[in-house]
Enzyme design. Structure first.
Site, mmCIF file in Angstrom:
data_model
loop_
_atom_site.group_PDB
_atom_site.id
_atom_site.type_symbol
_atom_site.label_atom_id
_atom_site.label_comp_id
_atom_site.label_asym_id
_atom_site.label_seq_id
_atom_site.Cartn_x
_atom_site.Cartn_y
_atom_site.Cartn_z
ATOM 1 C CB SER A 1 -1.190 -8.276 -0.321
ATOM 2 O OG SER A 1 -1.889 -8.943 0.580
ATOM 3 C CE LYS B 1 -4.539 -1.350 0.127
ATOM 4 N NZ LYS B 1 -5.551 -0.552 -0.482
#
Length: 421
Positions: free
Chosen positions: A314, A59
């Site tokens: 992720s 992110k």
């Protein structure tokens, strides 16, 4: 007369600009061969380790790229974001790095570990506000503040600059291998990562199949693709908090509709078992969203044999206090944990009989609630039993019924079962 709208798709030149903007901030994370999964699926499984970023998720790419692209006037007014955790950490890091103020709205159930990380990365440059139960609740409040104070909203996924930042993951993967990649599995929450990565692959490696993966309890993208329009789910399961949104972005939906080769979901229990497997076998700590892609491989076991497969890991922002729930959900998914109402005869020795003659030799009582408050012939107890083999369930129930101990099975009664886990 209707007005024709143009769908946004990230351009390669803009993704390369994002790489330059992120050069001093983002780590080039390793693409590592995983022996355990490769052996299991008779293929070549590579993990793209975005869990090893400074903020422990991909992110940071989109967040920093978006914020660093703002004008001086916009930066001076401050920025606002909404996040379940990982986007907030990227925004917090960017605020401190660029020395601007940010207000971060997060759902009230956000794990403590993620809250602490956000505050650590942002320091005095951020203010955290806990609002509502879901990401969407937090987002609504964040947008209200933007409208009220004229601040810039940094969307976690539905923004061209965010998508371009996340797309740099795709460029890295292609630069890290000389062999053709047959499949890429990418987690999907709001769709920013899937949009960016799939766009890069369609431009530079069009033969690669890009597979999106969502949790079964929050199938926002899958539902939208099935209906051929962006829809808002009335309710979602929030366990996989890094990939649980009620509605994906308009931009990301259109890109994924064109570029994803398949969109699948995996049960939360399967995700939990994958988290445990990664820790026990590879010493890799991941959050639920970080385990989605590996949890999806069973669904493609035949197609991927002998292929080169990349699974994007992720993030690793997991709270250790969730370990008990993760184990519980994994046991339930594998058919090894079962809850019953047991009706014990009101006589001495009934519990001993149950343990010695009804339970199997490897069965274990892990939950027991009983109180003798009446004069009925049978007293009910809520009992949780862990099995070593799921095939032992039917014989166990049969023994309970033969000796009149069986009351009810709770696993398939969600209104009651939710109070036990």
């Amino acid at each position: 007369m209707s007005v024709k709208t143009t769908t946004y798709y990230p351009k390669l030149v803009d993704v390369r600009k994002a790489v330059t903007a992120l050069k001093e901030v983002v780590a080039v994370t390793p693409l590592t061969y995983n022996m355990n999964y490769s052996k299991k699926f008779e293929t070549n499984i590579f993990l793209k380790r975005e869990d090893l970023q400074l903020v422990r998720s991909y992110k940071i790419r989109g967040a920093y790229h978006k914020i660093s692209s703002l004008s001086k006037e916009e930066l001076n007014k401050g920025i606002v974001c909404a996040s379940a955790g990982n986007h907030a950490q990227g925004v917090a890091f960017a605020c401190q790095k660029l020395q601007i103020h940010g207000t971060i709205f997060m759902p009230t159930p956000t794990p403590k570990q993620k809250l602490e990380q956000v505050q650590m990365f942002g320091g005095d440059y951020i203010t955290v506000k806990l609002v509502g139960d879901t990401f969407d609740d937090a987002q609504n409040e964040a947008k209200r503040e933007c409208d009220l104070l004229g601040k810039t909203f940094v969307h976690p996924f539905n923004d061209p600059k965010i998508i371009e930042g996340q797309a740099t993951v795709g460029l890295e993967i292609l630069e890290q291998t000389t062999s053709p990649i047959d499949y890429v599995f990418v987690p999907v929450g709001g769709g920013g990562l899937a949009s960016g990565l799939s766009s890069v692959f369609k431009l530079l490696s069009p033969k690669t199949k890009v597979i999106g993966v969502e949790p079964a309890g929050a199938p926002s993208m899958k539902t939208a693709l099935e209906h051929n329009k962006n829809v808002c789910l009335s309710s979602i399961e929030k366990f996989v908090d890094g990939a649980a949104v009620q509605q994906v972005g308009d931009l990301t939906f259109e890109i994924c509709k064109q570029h994803l080769d398949a969109m699948i979901t995996v049960p939360e229990g399967k995700v939990c078992q994958t988290i445990l497997d990664l820790y026990n076998r590879d010493a890799i700590v991941v959050e639920p969203a970080g385990a989605l892609t590996l949890a999806a491989l069973d669904s493609f076991s035949e197609e991927i044999k002998g292929k080169n497969v990349v699974c994007l890991v992720s993030g690793s922002n997991n709270d250790i206090t969730r370990t008990a729930e993760i184990k519980e959900r994994a046991l339930l998914y594998n058919g090894l944990k079962h809850y019953f109402i047991i009706r014990f005869p009101q006589r001495a020795g009934a519990l001993k009989e149950f343990v010695a003659e009804i339970l199997g030799p490897k069965d274990d009582i892990t939950h027991f609630e009983y109180s003798k408050k009446h004069n009925r012939e049978n007293g009910p107890a809520v009992v949780g039993i862990e099995l070593k083999n799921s095939a032992d369930l039917a014989p166990l129930i049969e023994r309970m019924k033969e000796r009149n101990f069986y009351g009810d099975y709770l696993n398939d009664k969600p209104d009651l079962f939710q109070y036990l886990i």
